[in-house]
Design a protein around this motif. Structure first.
Motif, PDB file in Angstrom:
ATOM      1  N   SER A  49      28.420  38.762  63.858  1.00 35.15           N
ATOM      2  CA  SER A  49      28.843  39.117  62.499  1.00 35.15           C
ATOM      3  C   SER A  49      27.920  38.429  61.505  1.00 35.15           C
ATOM      4  O   SER A  49      27.627  37.234  61.641  1.00 35.15           O
ATOM      5  N   VAL A  50      27.488  39.194  60.506  1.00 32.61           N
ATOM      6  CA  VAL A  50      26.650  38.652  59.448  1.00 32.61           C
ATOM      7  C   VAL A  50      27.400  38.776  58.131  1.00 32.61           C
ATOM      8  O   VAL A  50      27.815  39.879  57.751  1.00 32.61           O
ATOM      9  N   GLU A  51      27.612  37.675  57.464  1.00 32.80           N
ATOM     10  CA  GLU A  51      28.357  37.665  56.207  1.00 32.80           C
ATOM     11  C   GLU A  51      27.409  37.467  55.038  1.00 32.80           C
ATOM     12  O   GLU A  51      26.528  36.603  55.076  1.00 32.80           O
ATOM     13  N   SER A  52      27.594  38.274  54.002  1.00 33.50           N
ATOM     14  CA  SER A  52      26.864  38.122  52.747  1.00 33.50           C
ATOM     15  C   SER A  52      27.878  37.843  51.659  1.00 33.50           C
ATOM     16  O   SER A  52      28.863  38.592  51.519  1.00 33.50           O
ATOM     17  N   TYR A  53      27.657  36.773  50.894  1.00 36.29           N
ATOM     18  CA  TYR A  53      28.655  36.338  49.919  1.00 36.29           C
ATOM     19  C   TYR A  53      28.295  36.779  48.508  1.00 36.29           C
ATOM     20  O   TYR A  53      27.128  36.766  48.099  1.00 36.29           O
ATOM     21  N   GLY A  54      29.334  37.176  47.775  1.00 39.83           N
ATOM     22  CA  GLY A  54      29.168  37.602  46.391  1.00 39.83           C
ATOM     23  C   GLY A  54      29.830  36.644  45.421  1.00 39.83           C
ATOM     24  O   GLY A  54      29.970  35.449  45.708  1.00 39.83           O
ATOM     25  N   PRO A  55      30.300  37.148  44.294  1.00 35.87           N
ATOM     26  CA  PRO A  55      30.872  36.273  43.266  1.00 35.87           C
ATOM     27  C   PRO A  55      32.249  35.742  43.664  1.00 35.87           C
ATOM     28  O   PRO A  55      32.946  36.333  44.500  1.00 35.87           O
ATOM     29  N   PRO A  56      32.678  34.638  43.067  1.00 35.99           N
ATOM     30  CA  PRO A  56      34.040  34.146  43.294  1.00 35.99           C
ATOM     31  C   PRO A  56      35.070  35.183  42.836  1.00 35.99           C
ATOM     32  O   PRO A  56      34.845  35.934  41.875  1.00 35.99           O
ATOM     33  N   VAL A  57      36.186  35.206  43.521  1.00 34.66           N
ATOM     34  CA  VAL A  57      37.232  36.190  43.209  1.00 34.66           C
ATOM     35  C   VAL A  57      37.719  36.036  41.772  1.00 34.66           C
ATOM     36  O   VAL A  57      38.034  37.032  41.084  1.00 34.66           O
ATOM     37  N   ARG A  58      37.747  34.797  41.230  1.00 34.34           N
ATOM     38  CA  ARG A  58      38.292  34.552  39.898  1.00 34.34           C
ATOM     39  C   ARG A  58      37.492  35.253  38.792  1.00 34.34           C
ATOM     40  O   ARG A  58      37.994  35.474  37.694  1.00 34.34           O
ATOM     41  N   ILE A  59      36.211  35.569  39.080  1.00 35.21           N
ATOM     42  CA  ILE A  59      35.427  36.273  38.061  1.00 35.21           C
ATOM     43  C   ILE A  59      35.029  37.669  38.537  1.00 35.21           C
ATOM     44  O   ILE A  59      34.207  38.334  37.912  1.00 35.21           O
ATOM     45  N   ALA A  60      35.608  38.096  39.673  1.00 36.85           N
ATOM     46  CA  ALA A  60      35.207  39.371  40.259  1.00 36.85           C
ATOM     47  C   ALA A  60      35.899  40.563  39.605  1.00 36.85           C
ATOM     48  O   ALA A  60      35.404  41.694  39.682  1.00 36.85           O
ATOM     49  N   PHE A  61      37.052  40.332  38.946  1.00 35.50           N
ATOM     50  CA  PHE A  61      37.808  41.427  38.339  1.00 35.50           C
ATOM     51  C   PHE A  61      38.301  40.987  36.963  1.00 35.50           C
ATOM     52  O   PHE A  61      38.571  39.797  36.725  1.00 35.50           O
ATOM     53  N   ASP A  62      38.400  41.997  36.078  1.00 34.46           N
ATOM     54  CA  ASP A  62      38.886  41.668  34.731  1.00 34.46           C
ATOM     55  C   ASP A  62      40.416  41.648  34.723  1.00 34.46           C
ATOM     56  O   ASP A  62      41.061  41.789  35.779  1.00 34.46           O
ATOM     57  N   ALA A  63      41.010  41.522  33.504  1.00 39.72           N
ATOM     58  CA  ALA A  63      42.474  41.390  33.396  1.00 39.72           C
ATOM     59  C   ALA A  63      43.201  42.627  33.891  1.00 39.72           C
ATOM     60  O   ALA A  63      44.346  42.554  34.371  1.00 39.72           O
ATOM     61  N   GLU A  64      42.536  43.802  33.787  1.00 37.36           N
ATOM     62  CA  GLU A  64      43.164  45.041  34.256  1.00 37.36           C
ATOM     63  C   GLU A  64      42.914  45.292  35.742  1.00 37.36           C
ATOM     64  O   GLU A  64      43.325  46.321  36.284  1.00 37.36           O
ATOM     65  N   GLY A  65      42.200  44.372  36.415  1.00 34.05           N
ATOM     66  CA  GLY A  65      41.933  44.548  37.843  1.00 34.05           C
ATOM     67  C   GLY A  65      40.714  45.382  38.148  1.00 34.05           C
ATOM     68  O   GLY A  65      40.489  45.757  39.317  1.00 34.05           O
ATOM     69  N   ASN A  66      39.925  45.663  37.120  1.00 36.81           N
ATOM     70  CA  ASN A  66      38.696  46.432  37.342  1.00 36.81           C
ATOM     71  C   ASN A  66      37.543  45.500  37.740  1.00 36.81           C
ATOM     72  O   ASN A  66      37.453  44.356  37.264  1.00 36.81           O
TER      73      ASN A  66
END
Length: 378
Positions: free
Chosen positions: A18-35
């Motif tokens: 398995s190869v994992e690629s990491y992105g942004p932290p979840v806390r900044i991954a979505f706006d207040a509406e969940g987008n």
């Protein structure tokens, strides 16, 4: 002649992983509406996936978005096909060469490449040489190619074709045969690991032979004869078994080819050593006639280090130091001898013998000083 790399215990293929690629932290991954935010959209695009394929993982840095891919392991022969040419062309040598019209560099022109894994040929090309499942035996005694689909085929094939592949076995053969031959002519050889190591890698099929030289050459300092035999010709000097340990008028050498008449090979080597010894005797006679002290003036023209002068300048400093140290130690009576030794200590650098055989510097000074009647302590 050949470089051999043997690898045991290789798996048939890589393990799936398995190869994992990491992105942004979840806390900044979505706006207040969940987008998904720009950071999330950019990460998904860079990974070639939809946002819906992103997963949440907990790591030391907190909860992150990630892409997890299952990578199927490659077969070993496919990896080796790419890897082996890189390994071959990346081997470092102090001196390399090109040949033909290609750009490949190596210590010597590559004649053939045997590359086999689990009975199958690994196909690749280095320069204009294609790999195969064929190797060759001794260059003269068995030069034709033979097939080898595995290590047993290879090692047995070389043994049958006059190649002792194992360098430790080859070294043992040389050591034992040299010792036995020396004993058979009433002499002995000294242990010389450096010379043995050198000779071991000059031959693939060691054939130990002896040669003789005229006894009147033994009038030369033994270090001169040993230097010629060992350093220039890669011969083993033969010493007397008695307490004197003097040289005998014989030498032992290692040929890499078995011939019908070994005496022909010995005579060729005898001609070479005779010419070398004759040169050494000429240098010795010329140096002895000129005397050691006459060489002191020539030291003025020999640079020691450009910043601090010539060997003559160095000698003058040594004279002062030697005398001062002798006196400071309470040896007033030895000071004159120490100064004289310092004065002559570099003189043999200007002799013909040391110019031809640099490894004899200091040693020849001793002999020339004795011949000039210098005191023994000098």
């Amino acid at each position: 002649r050949r470089l051999v790399l043997r690898i045991t215990g290789l798996a048939e293929k890589q393990e799936d992983r398995s190869v994992e690629s990491y992105g942004p932290p979840v806390r900044i991954a979505f706006d207040a509406e969940g987008n998904p935010t720009k950071a999330t959209l950019g990460f998904a695009k860079s990974q070639g996936v939809d946002v819906g394929e992103l997963v949440r993982v907990s790591r030391d840095k907190g909860e992150l978005l990630a892409v997890i891919r299952q990578v199927k392991g490659q077969k070993t022969d496919a990896i080796l096909k790419q890897l082996l040419p890189e390994i071959i062309t990346s081997i470092p040598f102090r001196k390399s060469m090109k040949w033909g019209d290609g750009d490949v560099t190596f210590a010597r022109p590559i004649r053939w490449i045997l590359a086999v894994c689990a009975g199958k040929t690994i196909p690749f090309t280095v320069g204009d040489v294609k790999s195969s499942n064929k190797s060759r035996g001794h260059r003269f005694m068995s030069p034709r190619p033979f097939k080898a689909d595995g290590w047993e085929d290879y090692s047995r094939g070389l043994e049958e074709r006059f190649v002792v592949l194992d360098q430790e076995k080859r070294k043992d053969v040389i050591r034992d045969d040299v010792r036995k031959l020396a004993e058979s002519i009433g002499g002995t050889v000294e242990d010389d690991p450096e010379l043995l190591e050198t000779v071991n890698y000059l031959v693939e099929y060691p054939v130990v032979l002896k040669g003789d030289f005229e006894e009147d050459f033994l009038e030369l300092p033994k270090e001169v004869l040993i230097s010629v035999m060992k350093n220039h010709q890669k011969y083993f000097p033969v010493f007397s078994k008695d307490d004197s340990g003097g040289l005998l008028p014989h030498f032992i050498f290692v040929s890499g080819t078995r011939v019908k008449d070994s005496r022909v090979v010995s005579k060729g080597n005898e001609r070479v050593i005779r010419a070398r010894f004759t040169d050494a005797r000429f240098f010795f006679d010329e140096d002895r006639n000129a005397g050691l002290e006459s060489r002191l003036e020539k030291l003025k023209g020999m640079v020691f280090l450009s910043e601090i002068g010539s060997y003559h300048d160095k000698t003058e400093r040594l004279k002062e130091l030697a005398g001062a140290i002798a006196k400071s130690l309470g040896h007033e009576d030895a000071a004159a001898g120490a100064v004289r030794a310092a004065e002559l200590s570099k003189a043999d650098l200007a002799t013909q013998m040391v110019f031809e055989f640099p490894e004899l510097q200091g040693i020849m000074g001793k002999y020339y000083a004795r011949l000039a009647g210098e005191r023994e302590e000098v």
